[in-house]
Design a protein around this motif. Structure first.
Motif, short mmCIF file in Angstrom:
data_model
loop_
_atom_site.label_atom_id
_atom_site.label_comp_id
_atom_site.label_asym_id
_atom_site.label_seq_id
_atom_site.Cartn_x
_atom_site.Cartn_y
_atom_site.Cartn_z
N UNK B 71 56.41 13.93 -40.93
CA UNK B 71 56.55 12.51 -41.24
C UNK B 71 56.12 12.23 -42.67
N UNK B 72 57.10 11.95 -43.54
CA UNK B 72 56.81 11.53 -44.91
C UNK B 72 57.37 10.11 -45.04
N UNK B 73 56.48 9.17 -45.25
CA UNK B 73 56.88 7.76 -45.20
C UNK B 73 58.03 7.44 -46.16
N UNK B 74 57.96 8.02 -47.34
CA UNK B 74 58.94 7.67 -48.37
C UNK B 74 60.32 8.26 -48.03
N UNK B 77 61.84 6.59 -45.01
CA UNK B 77 62.32 5.24 -45.35
C UNK B 77 63.69 5.30 -46.03
N UNK B 106 57.44 -0.10 -45.52
CA UNK B 106 58.21 0.49 -46.62
C UNK B 106 59.66 0.07 -46.52
N UNK B 185 55.46 14.72 -51.05
CA UNK B 185 54.23 14.96 -51.82
C UNK B 185 53.12 15.53 -50.94
#
Ligand code: FAD
Lengths: 249, 324
Positions: B71-74, B77, B106, B185
Protein backbone atom coordinates in the motif's frame (compact mmCIF):
# COMPACT_ATOMS: atom_id res chain seq x y z
CA UNK A 1 17.09 17.09 8.70
CA UNK A 2 14.31 19.66 8.87
CA UNK A 3 11.01 18.67 10.44
CA UNK A 4 7.67 20.41 10.11
CA UNK A 5 4.61 19.61 12.21
CA UNK A 6 1.12 20.71 11.21
CA UNK A 7 -0.84 21.63 14.30
CA UNK A 8 -4.46 22.55 14.76
CA UNK A 9 -6.20 23.75 17.84
CA UNK A 10 -9.26 21.88 18.95
CA UNK A 11 -11.63 21.93 21.92
CA UNK A 12 -10.18 20.30 25.04
CA UNK A 13 -11.06 16.61 25.04
CA UNK A 14 -13.34 17.01 28.09
CA UNK A 15 -15.48 19.66 26.37
CA UNK A 16 -19.24 19.19 26.43
CA UNK A 17 -20.16 20.02 22.87
CA UNK A 18 -23.01 22.53 22.40
CA UNK A 19 -24.29 24.46 19.41
CA UNK A 20 -25.85 27.90 18.92
CA UNK A 21 -27.64 29.83 16.20
CA UNK A 22 -30.18 27.11 15.38
CA UNK A 23 -27.52 24.42 15.65
CA UNK A 24 -25.55 25.99 12.84
CA UNK A 25 -22.51 26.94 14.88
CA UNK A 26 -20.38 25.51 17.63
CA UNK A 27 -20.93 27.29 20.93
CA UNK A 28 -17.41 28.41 21.77
CA UNK A 29 -18.17 30.25 25.00
CA UNK A 30 -16.90 27.61 27.40
CA UNK A 31 -14.33 25.93 25.23
CA UNK A 32 -10.69 25.58 26.22
CA UNK A 33 -8.51 25.16 23.15
CA UNK A 34 -5.67 22.69 23.07
CA UNK A 35 -3.23 21.33 20.51
CA UNK A 36 -4.94 18.46 18.69
CA UNK A 37 -3.74 15.40 20.69
CA UNK A 38 -2.23 13.61 17.65
CA UNK A 39 -0.35 16.75 16.62
CA UNK A 40 0.93 17.09 20.16
CA UNK A 41 2.32 13.55 20.03
CA UNK A 42 3.90 14.27 16.63
CA UNK A 43 5.63 17.32 18.04
CA UNK A 44 6.69 15.34 21.10
CA UNK A 45 8.36 12.75 18.85
CA UNK A 46 10.18 15.44 16.86
CA UNK A 47 11.52 16.91 20.10
CA UNK A 48 12.59 13.46 21.33
CA UNK A 49 14.50 12.94 18.08
CA UNK A 50 16.22 16.27 18.44
CA UNK A 51 17.14 15.43 22.02
CA UNK A 52 18.74 12.16 20.97
CA UNK A 53 20.24 13.16 17.60
CA UNK A 54 21.28 16.72 18.37
CA UNK A 55 22.30 18.82 15.39
CA UNK A 56 21.27 16.20 12.88
CA UNK A 57 17.79 17.62 13.41
CA UNK A 58 18.44 21.11 12.07
CA UNK A 59 15.10 22.59 12.94
CA UNK A 60 11.60 21.83 14.20
CA UNK A 61 8.95 24.12 12.77
CA UNK A 62 5.22 24.11 13.50
CA UNK A 63 2.59 25.43 11.13
CA UNK A 64 -1.03 26.31 11.83
CA UNK A 65 -3.83 27.65 9.70
CA UNK A 66 -5.85 29.90 11.97
CA UNK A 67 -6.76 33.38 13.09
CA UNK A 68 -4.69 35.36 15.59
CA UNK A 69 -6.75 33.68 18.32
CA UNK A 70 -4.89 30.42 17.78
CA UNK A 71 -1.54 31.95 18.76
CA UNK A 72 -1.70 30.70 22.37
CA UNK A 73 -1.76 27.17 20.96
CA UNK A 74 1.19 27.95 18.71
CA UNK A 75 3.11 29.47 21.61
CA UNK A 76 2.46 26.30 23.57
CA UNK A 77 4.05 24.28 20.77
CA UNK A 78 7.06 26.62 20.88
CA UNK A 79 7.19 26.22 24.66
CA UNK A 80 7.22 22.44 24.25
CA UNK A 81 10.35 22.78 22.11
CA UNK A 82 9.61 23.74 18.49
CA UNK A 83 12.16 26.25 17.16
CA UNK A 84 9.90 28.46 15.10
CA UNK A 85 6.35 28.71 13.83
CA UNK A 86 4.32 29.74 10.82
CA UNK A 87 0.70 30.83 11.02
CA UNK A 88 -1.35 31.13 7.86
CA UNK A 89 -3.77 33.89 8.70
CA UNK A 90 -7.08 32.33 7.70
CA UNK A 91 -10.14 30.85 9.32
CA UNK A 92 -9.72 27.06 8.98
CA UNK A 93 -13.03 26.53 7.22
CA UNK A 94 -12.82 22.94 6.02
CA UNK A 95 -10.25 20.27 5.22
CA UNK A 96 -9.52 21.02 1.58
CA UNK A 97 -9.22 24.73 2.30
CA UNK A 98 -6.80 24.09 5.15
CA UNK A 99 -4.75 21.54 3.19
CA UNK A 100 -4.50 24.00 0.33
CA UNK A 101 -3.29 26.78 2.62
CA UNK A 102 -0.71 24.46 4.14
CA UNK A 103 0.54 23.27 0.76
CA UNK A 104 0.87 26.83 -0.52
CA UNK A 105 2.83 27.92 2.54
CA UNK A 106 5.06 24.84 2.50
CA UNK A 107 5.89 24.48 -1.17
CA UNK A 108 8.44 27.29 -1.28
CA UNK A 109 10.23 25.90 1.77
CA UNK A 110 12.35 22.91 2.35
CA UNK A 111 11.42 20.14 4.81
CA UNK A 112 12.47 16.49 4.96
CA UNK A 113 9.65 15.14 7.09
CA UNK A 114 6.27 16.79 7.43
CA UNK A 115 4.24 15.39 10.30
CA UNK A 116 0.48 15.60 10.55
CA UNK A 117 -1.99 13.96 12.92
CA UNK A 118 -4.15 11.08 11.74
CA UNK A 119 -7.34 12.77 12.83
CA UNK A 120 -8.50 15.94 14.49
CA UNK A 121 -10.67 16.01 17.56
CA UNK A 122 -13.06 18.60 16.13
CA UNK A 123 -14.57 17.83 12.75
CA UNK A 124 -12.85 14.44 12.41
CA UNK A 125 -11.98 14.95 8.80
CA UNK A 126 -9.00 12.62 9.13
CA UNK A 127 -7.94 14.26 5.95
CA UNK A 128 -5.67 17.29 6.05
CA UNK A 129 -2.36 15.38 6.01
CA UNK A 130 -3.26 13.25 3.00
CA UNK A 131 -4.80 16.12 1.05
CA UNK A 132 -1.80 18.33 1.69
CA UNK A 133 0.60 15.59 0.55
CA UNK A 134 -1.32 15.21 -2.70
CA UNK A 135 -1.36 18.95 -3.29
CA UNK A 136 2.41 18.99 -2.71
CA UNK A 137 2.80 15.93 -4.95
CA UNK A 138 4.69 14.28 -2.10
CA UNK A 139 4.43 10.68 -0.87
CA UNK A 140 2.54 10.09 2.37
CA UNK A 141 2.45 7.24 4.84
CA UNK A 142 -0.49 6.93 7.22
CA UNK A 143 -1.12 5.60 10.67
CA UNK A 144 2.53 5.73 11.70
CA UNK A 145 3.06 4.47 15.23
CA UNK A 146 6.87 4.72 15.41
CA UNK A 147 9.46 6.88 13.68
CA UNK A 148 13.22 6.55 14.03
CA UNK A 149 16.20 8.03 12.26
CA UNK A 150 19.40 5.99 12.04
CA UNK A 151 22.41 7.13 10.03
CA UNK A 152 20.24 9.53 8.10
CA UNK A 153 17.76 6.80 7.19
CA UNK A 154 14.14 7.00 8.27
CA UNK A 155 12.44 3.91 9.68
CA UNK A 156 8.76 3.81 10.49
CA UNK A 157 6.12 1.43 11.73
CA UNK A 158 2.71 1.86 10.26
CA UNK A 159 -0.49 0.16 11.19
CA UNK A 160 -2.49 -1.35 8.35
CA UNK A 161 -5.76 -3.24 8.58
CA UNK A 162 -4.65 -6.49 10.15
CA UNK A 163 -1.11 -5.76 11.21
CA UNK A 164 1.90 -3.51 11.49
CA UNK A 165 4.54 -3.00 8.83
CA UNK A 166 8.10 -1.87 9.41
CA UNK A 167 9.21 0.32 6.52
CA UNK A 168 12.14 2.38 5.39
CA UNK A 169 10.94 5.69 3.94
CA UNK A 170 12.76 8.03 1.62
CA UNK A 171 12.48 11.72 2.37
CA UNK A 172 10.85 14.07 1.76
CA UNK A 173 7.50 12.66 2.75
CA UNK A 174 4.41 13.39 4.79
CA UNK A 175 4.15 11.25 7.92
CA UNK A 176 0.60 10.96 9.19
CA UNK A 177 0.92 9.81 12.76
CA UNK A 178 -1.19 8.18 15.42
CA UNK A 179 -0.91 6.94 18.98
CA UNK A 180 2.37 5.18 19.72
CA UNK A 181 4.53 7.70 17.89
CA UNK A 182 4.97 9.05 21.42
CA UNK A 183 3.10 8.04 24.55
CA UNK A 184 2.92 11.03 26.87
CA UNK A 185 2.92 14.53 25.37
CA UNK A 186 5.83 16.73 26.40
CA UNK A 187 4.93 19.24 29.07
CA UNK A 188 6.47 22.68 28.61
CA UNK A 189 8.92 23.67 31.35
CA UNK A 190 9.11 27.19 32.75
CA UNK A 191 12.25 27.88 30.75
CA UNK A 192 10.50 26.73 27.57
CA UNK A 193 7.56 29.01 28.25
CA UNK A 194 9.87 31.99 28.73
CA UNK A 195 11.82 31.18 25.57
CA UNK A 196 8.68 30.66 23.53
CA UNK A 197 7.82 34.34 23.82
CA UNK A 198 10.77 35.36 21.70
CA UNK A 199 10.88 32.50 19.22
CA UNK A 200 10.03 33.50 15.64
CA UNK A 201 6.36 33.24 14.64
CA UNK A 202 5.91 34.18 11.03
CA UNK A 203 2.44 35.18 9.87
CA UNK A 204 1.74 34.58 6.17
CA UNK A 205 -1.19 35.80 4.13
CA UNK A 206 -3.63 33.14 2.96
CA UNK A 207 -3.83 31.92 -0.63
CA UNK A 208 -7.00 32.01 -2.63
CA UNK A 209 -8.56 28.61 -1.96
CA UNK A 210 -11.90 26.95 -2.56
CA UNK A 211 -14.08 25.18 -0.04
CA UNK A 212 -15.55 21.89 -1.23
CA UNK A 213 -17.75 21.11 1.76
CA UNK A 214 -19.77 23.01 4.32
CA UNK A 215 -21.26 21.85 7.61
CA UNK A 216 -24.76 23.22 7.38
CA UNK A 217 -26.31 22.00 10.60
CA UNK A 218 -25.31 20.01 13.68
CA UNK A 219 -27.18 17.69 15.97
CA UNK A 220 -26.47 15.99 19.26
CA UNK A 221 -27.00 12.24 19.65
CA UNK A 222 -30.34 11.09 21.04
CA UNK A 223 -30.14 10.92 24.81
CA UNK A 224 -29.90 7.36 26.07
CA UNK A 225 -32.75 5.80 27.98
CA UNK A 226 -32.10 4.76 31.55
CA UNK A 227 -29.58 2.00 32.10
CA UNK A 228 -31.18 -1.31 33.10
CA UNK A 229 -29.24 -2.56 36.09
CA UNK A 230 -28.39 -6.09 37.09
CA UNK A 231 -26.36 -7.52 39.96
CA UNK A 232 -23.79 -10.26 40.38
CA UNK A 233 -26.63 -12.56 41.36
CA UNK A 234 -28.75 -12.14 38.24
CA UNK A 235 -26.24 -12.05 35.41
CA UNK A 236 -28.32 -14.85 33.87
CA UNK A 237 -31.22 -12.47 33.44
CA UNK A 238 -29.03 -10.01 31.56
CA UNK A 239 -27.94 -12.77 29.21
CA UNK A 240 -31.58 -13.68 28.72
CA UNK A 241 -32.46 -10.10 27.82
CA UNK A 242 -29.53 -9.80 25.41
CA UNK A 243 -30.54 -13.06 23.80
CA UNK A 244 -34.33 -12.82 23.66
CA UNK A 245 -35.20 -9.11 23.73
CA UNK A 246 -32.23 -7.37 22.19
CA UNK A 247 -31.36 -10.40 20.02
CA UNK A 248 -27.71 -9.52 20.12
CA UNK A 249 -26.28 -12.87 21.12
CA UNK B 1 -22.43 7.69 -14.31
CA UNK B 2 -21.10 5.21 -11.76
CA UNK B 3 -20.31 4.72 -8.10
CA UNK B 4 -16.92 3.28 -7.29
CA UNK B 5 -16.43 1.19 -4.15
CA UNK B 6 -13.03 0.30 -2.75
CA UNK B 7 -13.44 -3.40 -2.01
CA UNK B 8 -10.87 -4.30 0.59
CA UNK B 9 -9.86 -7.87 1.30
CA UNK B 10 -7.95 -9.44 4.13
CA UNK B 11 -5.75 -12.37 3.18
CA UNK B 12 -7.73 -13.11 0.07
CA UNK B 13 -11.21 -12.80 1.59
CA UNK B 14 -13.45 -9.78 1.33
CA UNK B 15 -14.35 -8.24 4.61
CA UNK B 16 -17.82 -7.73 5.99
CA UNK B 17 -17.20 -4.01 5.82
CA UNK B 18 -16.78 -4.40 2.07
CA UNK B 19 -20.19 -6.01 1.73
CA UNK B 20 -21.69 -3.23 3.82
CA UNK B 21 -20.04 -0.68 1.53
CA UNK B 22 -21.54 -2.38 -1.50
CA UNK B 23 -24.99 -2.59 0.09
CA UNK B 24 -24.73 1.11 0.84
CA UNK B 25 -23.49 1.96 -2.65
CA UNK B 26 -26.33 0.03 -4.25
CA UNK B 27 -28.85 2.04 -2.25
CA UNK B 28 -27.29 5.29 -3.47
CA UNK B 29 -27.01 3.98 -7.00
CA UNK B 30 -30.75 3.30 -7.10
CA UNK B 31 -31.51 6.89 -6.14
CA UNK B 32 -29.36 8.38 -8.87
CA UNK B 33 -29.77 5.68 -11.46
CA UNK B 34 -26.14 4.67 -11.62
CA UNK B 35 -24.17 1.42 -11.57
CA UNK B 36 -21.89 0.21 -8.81
CA UNK B 37 -18.33 -0.72 -9.71
CA UNK B 38 -16.07 -2.44 -7.20
CA UNK B 39 -12.29 -2.06 -7.23
CA UNK B 40 -10.28 -4.98 -5.89
CA UNK B 41 -6.51 -4.68 -5.48
CA UNK B 42 -4.16 -7.70 -5.45
CA UNK B 43 -4.65 -11.31 -6.47
CA UNK B 44 -7.90 -12.85 -5.29
CA UNK B 45 -9.96 -15.88 -6.33
CA UNK B 46 -12.76 -15.53 -8.91
CA UNK B 47 -15.21 -16.95 -6.36
CA UNK B 48 -14.45 -14.11 -4.02
CA UNK B 49 -14.69 -11.54 -6.81
CA UNK B 50 -18.12 -12.90 -7.72
CA UNK B 51 -19.32 -12.22 -4.19
CA UNK B 52 -18.90 -8.52 -4.87
CA UNK B 53 -21.58 -8.90 -7.51
CA UNK B 54 -23.90 -10.68 -5.12
CA UNK B 55 -23.74 -7.70 -2.82
CA UNK B 56 -24.42 -5.15 -5.50
CA UNK B 57 -21.51 -4.57 -7.89
CA UNK B 58 -22.39 -4.66 -11.60
CA UNK B 59 -18.75 -4.75 -12.51
CA UNK B 60 -15.58 -5.67 -10.67
CA UNK B 61 -12.31 -4.09 -11.65
CA UNK B 62 -9.36 -6.17 -10.54
CA UNK B 63 -5.86 -4.74 -10.22
CA UNK B 64 -3.17 -7.37 -9.74
CA UNK B 65 -0.05 -5.52 -10.83
CA UNK B 66 3.00 -6.13 -8.60
CA UNK B 67 3.52 -2.42 -8.11
CA UNK B 68 0.44 -2.32 -5.91
CA UNK B 69 1.50 -5.20 -3.69
CA UNK B 70 2.45 -2.74 -0.97
CA UNK B 71 0.00 0.00 0.00
CA UNK B 72 1.59 3.23 -1.24
CA UNK B 73 -0.85 6.09 -0.79
CA UNK B 74 0.43 8.13 -3.69
CA UNK B 75 0.60 5.31 -6.24
CA UNK B 76 -2.76 3.90 -5.24
CA UNK B 77 -4.31 7.35 -5.52
CA UNK B 78 -2.99 7.82 -9.06
CA UNK B 79 -4.34 4.42 -10.04
CA UNK B 80 -7.77 5.06 -8.52
CA UNK B 81 -7.93 8.52 -10.10
CA UNK B 82 -7.29 6.93 -13.50
CA UNK B 83 -10.10 4.51 -12.88
CA UNK B 84 -12.48 7.24 -11.74
CA UNK B 85 -11.89 9.01 -15.01
CA UNK B 86 -12.20 5.86 -17.11
CA UNK B 87 -15.44 4.80 -15.46
CA UNK B 88 -16.86 8.29 -15.10
CA UNK B 89 -17.39 7.71 -11.38
CA UNK B 90 -19.20 10.41 -9.48
CA UNK B 91 -19.19 9.01 -5.96
CA UNK B 92 -16.24 7.06 -4.60
CA UNK B 93 -16.75 5.16 -1.36
CA UNK B 94 -14.05 3.87 1.00
CA UNK B 95 -14.34 2.13 4.36
CA UNK B 96 -13.73 4.48 7.29
CA UNK B 97 -10.71 2.50 8.45
CA UNK B 98 -6.95 2.79 8.16
CA UNK B 99 -7.00 2.05 4.44
CA UNK B 100 -9.81 4.46 3.67
CA UNK B 101 -8.19 7.13 5.75
CA UNK B 102 -4.92 6.67 3.89
CA UNK B 103 -6.44 6.93 0.42
CA UNK B 104 -9.65 8.98 0.49
CA UNK B 105 -8.05 12.34 1.41
CA UNK B 106 -5.41 12.05 -1.31
CA UNK B 107 -7.97 11.11 -3.91
CA UNK B 108 -10.18 13.97 -2.80
CA UNK B 109 -7.39 16.49 -3.30
CA UNK B 110 -6.28 14.95 -6.59
CA UNK B 111 -9.79 15.13 -8.07
CA UNK B 112 -10.71 18.30 -6.22
CA UNK B 113 -13.69 16.34 -4.97
CA UNK B 114 -15.25 17.11 -1.60
CA UNK B 115 -14.55 14.48 1.07
CA UNK B 116 -16.90 13.49 3.84
CA UNK B 117 -15.35 11.01 6.25
CA UNK B 118 -17.19 8.92 8.80
CA UNK B 119 -20.52 9.05 6.97
CA UNK B 120 -23.34 7.38 8.93
CA UNK B 121 -26.29 7.29 6.51
CA UNK B 122 -27.40 7.71 2.92
CA UNK B 123 -27.49 11.30 1.61
CA UNK B 124 -30.59 13.21 2.72
CA UNK B 125 -30.57 14.97 -0.65
CA UNK B 126 -28.60 14.61 -3.88
CA UNK B 127 -29.02 18.10 -5.27
CA UNK B 128 -27.60 19.75 -3.32
CA UNK B 129 -25.66 16.77 -2.01
CA UNK B 130 -26.13 16.62 1.77
CA UNK B 131 -24.95 13.80 3.98
CA UNK B 132 -24.58 13.12 7.71
CA UNK B 133 -21.28 12.39 9.44
CA UNK B 134 -19.86 12.08 12.93
CA UNK B 135 -18.02 15.06 14.40
CA UNK B 136 -16.32 15.85 17.70
CA UNK B 137 -15.37 12.22 18.14
CA UNK B 138 -18.85 10.87 18.30
CA UNK B 139 -20.15 13.67 20.51
CA UNK B 140 -22.25 15.13 17.67
CA UNK B 141 -23.28 14.80 14.02
CA UNK B 142 -23.11 17.28 11.16
CA UNK B 143 -25.04 17.56 7.92
CA UNK B 144 -22.42 18.31 5.31
CA UNK B 145 -23.11 19.87 1.96
CA UNK B 146 -20.69 18.93 -0.81
CA UNK B 147 -20.41 21.40 -3.66
CA UNK B 148 -18.06 19.57 -6.04
CA UNK B 149 -19.33 17.37 -8.88
CA UNK B 150 -17.38 14.34 -7.66
CA UNK B 151 -17.69 13.23 -4.04
CA UNK B 152 -15.49 11.00 -1.91
CA UNK B 153 -17.00 9.31 1.15
CA UNK B 154 -15.75 7.03 3.89
CA UNK B 155 -18.51 5.00 5.49
CA UNK B 156 -18.55 4.40 9.21
CA UNK B 157 -18.72 0.65 9.91
CA UNK B 158 -21.96 -0.97 11.06
CA UNK B 159 -23.88 2.18 10.20
CA UNK B 160 -25.85 0.79 7.30
CA UNK B 161 -26.02 -2.97 7.50
CA UNK B 162 -25.57 -5.68 4.89
CA UNK B 163 -28.25 -6.63 2.39
CA UNK B 164 -29.02 -10.16 1.24
CA UNK B 165 -26.53 -11.33 -1.34
CA UNK B 166 -29.03 -11.65 -4.15
CA UNK B 167 -27.19 -9.83 -6.94
CA UNK B 168 -25.96 -11.32 -10.21
CA UNK B 169 -22.51 -12.52 -11.10
CA UNK B 170 -20.57 -9.39 -11.97
CA UNK B 171 -18.59 -8.65 -15.06
CA UNK B 172 -14.91 -8.93 -14.08
CA UNK B 173 -12.32 -6.78 -15.76
CA UNK B 174 -8.58 -6.39 -15.33
CA UNK B 175 -7.20 -2.91 -14.98
CA UNK B 176 -3.54 -2.37 -15.74
CA UNK B 177 -3.03 1.21 -14.57
CA UNK B 178 -0.10 1.64 -16.95
CA UNK B 179 -0.16 5.38 -16.45
CA UNK B 180 1.15 4.92 -12.93
CA UNK B 181 4.88 4.75 -13.42
CA UNK B 182 6.36 6.43 -10.35
CA UNK B 183 8.36 4.54 -7.82
CA UNK B 184 7.31 4.11 -4.24
CA UNK B 185 9.25 5.95 -1.53
CA UNK B 186 8.78 3.13 0.94
CA UNK B 187 10.48 -0.24 1.28
CA UNK B 188 8.94 -3.03 3.31
CA UNK B 189 11.31 -4.47 5.89
CA UNK B 190 9.00 -6.72 7.89
CA UNK B 191 5.37 -7.33 8.72
CA UNK B 192 3.80 -8.19 12.00
CA UNK B 193 0.47 -9.69 11.06
CA UNK B 194 -2.46 -10.09 13.35
CA UNK B 195 -3.54 -13.60 12.45
CA UNK B 196 -6.41 -15.71 13.55
CA UNK B 197 -7.88 -12.81 15.45
CA UNK B 198 -10.93 -10.79 14.66
CA UNK B 199 -10.00 -7.19 13.94
CA UNK B 200 -11.40 -4.62 16.28
CA UNK B 201 -12.66 -2.44 13.48
CA UNK B 202 -14.43 -5.37 11.81
CA UNK B 203 -16.09 -6.81 14.86
CA UNK B 204 -19.80 -6.69 15.58
CA UNK B 205 -19.24 -7.46 19.23
CA UNK B 206 -16.38 -6.03 21.27
CA UNK B 207 -15.38 -6.96 24.82
CA UNK B 208 -13.26 -4.25 26.39
CA UNK B 209 -11.32 -3.93 29.63
CA UNK B 210 -10.14 -0.94 31.63
CA UNK B 211 -7.87 -0.26 34.54
CA UNK B 212 -10.45 -1.88 36.80
CA UNK B 213 -9.25 -5.23 35.45
CA UNK B 214 -6.20 -4.73 37.72
CA UNK B 215 -3.57 -6.25 35.46
CA UNK B 216 -2.86 -8.26 32.28
CA UNK B 217 -3.14 -11.51 34.24
CA UNK B 218 -6.93 -11.05 34.38
CA UNK B 219 -7.38 -10.64 30.65
CA UNK B 220 -8.02 -14.33 30.16
CA UNK B 221 -11.52 -13.61 31.47
CA UNK B 222 -12.03 -10.95 28.81
CA UNK B 223 -10.67 -13.29 26.17
CA UNK B 224 -12.88 -16.18 27.20
CA UNK B 225 -15.97 -14.03 27.01
CA UNK B 226 -14.84 -12.66 23.64
CA UNK B 227 -14.29 -16.22 22.47
CA UNK B 228 -17.80 -17.46 23.18
CA UNK B 229 -19.27 -14.34 21.59
CA UNK B 230 -17.02 -14.35 18.53
CA UNK B 231 -15.99 -10.87 19.62
CA UNK B 232 -12.85 -8.76 19.32
CA UNK B 233 -11.06 -7.38 22.38
CA UNK B 234 -10.35 -3.74 23.19
CA UNK B 235 -9.09 -1.61 26.06
CA UNK B 236 -8.86 1.91 27.45
CA UNK B 237 -5.90 4.20 26.99
CA UNK B 238 -4.21 3.71 30.38
CA UNK B 239 -4.35 -0.05 29.79
CA UNK B 240 -2.41 0.22 26.53
CA UNK B 241 -0.12 2.93 27.95
CA UNK B 242 0.78 0.53 30.77
CA UNK B 243 1.56 -2.12 28.21
CA UNK B 244 -1.09 -4.52 29.54
CA UNK B 245 -2.52 -4.67 26.02
CA UNK B 246 -1.19 -3.72 22.56
CA UNK B 247 -1.77 -0.18 21.27
CA UNK B 248 -3.96 -1.38 18.44
CA UNK B 249 -6.63 -2.25 21.01
CA UNK B 250 -6.82 1.26 22.46
CA UNK B 251 -10.28 2.69 21.90
CA UNK B 252 -11.36 6.28 22.36
CA UNK B 253 -10.74 9.79 21.28
CA UNK B 254 -7.02 9.24 20.74
CA UNK B 255 -7.28 5.61 19.73
CA UNK B 256 -9.74 3.78 17.52
CA UNK B 257 -13.29 4.89 17.05
CA UNK B 258 -15.52 1.88 16.75
CA UNK B 259 -19.22 1.25 16.26
CA UNK B 260 -19.98 -2.37 17.07
CA UNK B 261 -23.48 -3.69 17.55
CA UNK B 262 -22.62 -4.67 21.12
CA UNK B 263 -19.88 -3.16 23.31
CA UNK B 264 -19.17 -4.76 26.69
CA UNK B 265 -17.15 -2.46 28.96
CA UNK B 266 -15.55 -4.11 31.94
CA UNK B 267 -13.78 -2.14 34.69
CA UNK B 268 -14.02 1.01 32.61
CA UNK B 269 -15.03 4.25 34.33
CA UNK B 270 -16.45 5.87 31.21
CA UNK B 271 -14.24 8.96 30.82
CA UNK B 272 -15.49 11.32 28.13
CA UNK B 273 -12.44 10.57 25.96
CA UNK B 274 -13.20 6.88 26.06
CA UNK B 275 -16.91 7.33 25.36
CA UNK B 276 -16.02 9.33 22.26
CA UNK B 277 -14.65 6.18 20.70
CA UNK B 278 -17.61 3.94 21.49
CA UNK B 279 -20.70 6.15 21.58
CA UNK B 280 -21.89 4.93 18.21
CA UNK B 281 -22.18 1.37 19.49
CA UNK B 282 -25.75 0.15 19.14
CA UNK B 283 -25.88 -1.34 22.63
CA UNK B 284 -23.48 -0.82 25.54
CA UNK B 285 -23.21 -3.19 28.50
CA UNK B 286 -21.16 -1.99 31.48
CA UNK B 287 -19.69 -4.07 34.27
CA UNK B 288 -18.44 -1.95 37.13
CA UNK B 289 -18.35 -2.17 40.91
CA UNK B 290 -18.92 1.55 41.42
CA UNK B 291 -22.64 2.46 41.16
CA UNK B 292 -21.66 6.07 40.35
CA UNK B 293 -19.29 5.23 37.49
CA UNK B 294 -20.14 7.51 34.53
CA UNK B 295 -20.14 4.51 32.18
CA UNK B 296 -23.63 3.68 33.50
CA UNK B 297 -24.88 6.98 32.05
CA UNK B 298 -24.18 5.81 28.52
CA UNK B 299 -24.81 2.10 29.03
CA UNK B 300 -28.05 0.41 28.05
CA UNK B 301 -27.46 -2.42 30.49
CA UNK B 302 -25.27 -2.51 33.54
CA UNK B 303 -24.06 -5.07 36.01
CA UNK B 304 -23.05 -3.65 39.36
CA UNK B 305 -20.37 -5.98 40.61
CA UNK B 306 -16.82 -7.23 40.63
CA UNK B 307 -15.55 -8.40 37.25
CA UNK B 308 -14.03 -11.45 38.95
CA UNK B 309 -17.51 -12.71 39.72
CA UNK B 310 -19.43 -11.26 36.79
CA UNK B 311 -17.26 -12.26 33.85
CA UNK B 312 -17.14 -16.03 34.50
CA UNK B 313 -20.92 -16.04 35.13
CA UNK B 314 -21.53 -14.16 31.92
CA UNK B 315 -19.31 -16.47 29.92
CA UNK B 316 -20.98 -19.53 31.41
CA UNK B 317 -24.53 -18.29 30.76
CA UNK B 318 -23.72 -17.35 27.17
CA UNK B 319 -22.08 -20.72 26.57
CA UNK B 320 -25.30 -22.38 27.67
CA UNK B 321 -27.35 -20.37 25.19
CA UNK B 322 -24.91 -21.00 22.38
CA UNK B 323 -24.82 -24.67 23.22
CA UNK B 324 -28.57 -25.08 23.11
C1 FAD C 1 -6.09 14.18 25.75
C2 FAD C 1 -6.60 12.92 26.33
C3 FAD C 1 -7.00 11.90 25.48
C4 FAD C 1 -7.49 10.70 26.00
N1 FAD C 1 -7.88 9.73 25.13
C5 FAD C 1 -8.37 8.58 25.63
C6 FAD C 1 -8.79 7.54 24.75
O1 FAD C 1 -8.71 7.66 23.53
N2 FAD C 1 -9.29 6.41 25.28
C7 FAD C 1 -9.38 6.22 26.64
O2 FAD C 1 -9.87 5.16 27.04
N3 FAD C 1 -8.96 7.16 27.48
C8 FAD C 1 -8.45 8.33 27.02
N4 FAD C 1 -8.01 9.27 27.90
C9 FAD C 1 -7.95 8.93 29.33
C10 FAD C 1 -9.25 9.09 30.06
O3 FAD C 1 -9.37 10.42 30.51
C11 FAD C 1 -9.35 8.15 31.27
O4 FAD C 1 -8.26 8.38 32.10
C12 FAD C 1 -9.37 6.67 30.91
O5 FAD C 1 -10.31 6.40 29.88
C13 FAD C 1 -9.72 5.85 32.12
O6 FAD C 1 -9.51 4.50 31.84
P1 FAD C 1 -10.19 3.35 32.66
O7 FAD C 1 -11.66 3.50 32.58
O8 FAD C 1 -9.60 2.08 32.19
O9 FAD C 1 -9.64 3.55 34.13
P2 FAD C 1 -10.31 4.23 35.43
O10 FAD C 1 -10.84 5.57 35.13
O11 FAD C 1 -9.29 4.09 36.49
O12 FAD C 1 -11.54 3.33 35.74
C14 FAD C 1 -11.48 2.03 36.26
C15 FAD C 1 -12.90 1.60 36.57
O13 FAD C 1 -12.89 0.24 36.96
C16 FAD C 1 -13.80 0.05 38.03
N5 FAD C 1 -13.33 -1.10 38.79
C17 FAD C 1 -12.25 -1.20 39.62
N6 FAD C 1 -12.14 -2.43 40.12
C18 FAD C 1 -13.17 -3.14 39.62
C19 FAD C 1 -13.60 -4.49 39.79
N7 FAD C 1 -12.94 -5.34 40.57
N8 FAD C 1 -14.70 -4.89 39.11
C20 FAD C 1 -15.38 -4.04 38.32
N9 FAD C 1 -15.03 -2.76 38.14
C21 FAD C 1 -13.93 -2.31 38.78
C22 FAD C 1 -13.76 1.33 38.81
O14 FAD C 1 -14.96 1.52 39.52
C23 FAD C 1 -13.56 2.37 37.70
O15 FAD C 1 -14.82 2.86 37.25
C24 FAD C 1 -7.54 10.49 27.40
C25 FAD C 1 -7.15 11.52 28.25
C26 FAD C 1 -6.69 12.72 27.75
C27 FAD C 1 -6.29 13.79 28.71
Amino acid sequence: MKILICISDVPDTTTKIKFTNDNKELDQTEIQWIINPWDELALTRAIELKESLGEKIESITVINVGPAGSEPTIRKALAMGADNAIRVDADPKESYFVAYQLAEAIKSRDFDIILAGLDSADYNGASVGGMMAELLDMPSVSAISALNIENGKVFINREIEGGTQKLEAQTPFVAIVQKGIAIEPKIPAMRGIMMARTKPLEVVAPANADCLTENIVYELPQPKGACRKFTEENVNELVDVLHKEAKLI
Amino acid sequence: MTLLVYAENREGKFKKATFELLSYAEELAKSINADVIALSVNEISPDELNKLGHYGAKKVVSVTDEKFALLDNKLYTSMIANLVEKENAEIIIFPDNLTGRALAPRLSAKLKAGLVSGVVSAPSSYDPFVIKKKVFTGKAFADVKVSSAIKVLTLSQNSFGIKDPSGDTPQIEDFKAEAVSEKSNIKLLSVDKITGKLLLTDAEIVVSGGRGMRGPENWNMIEELADVLGAATACTRPVSDEGWRPHDEHVGQTGKIIAPVLYIACGISGAIQHIGGISSSKVIVAINKDPDAPIFEVADYGVLGDFKNVLPELTKAIKEIKGS
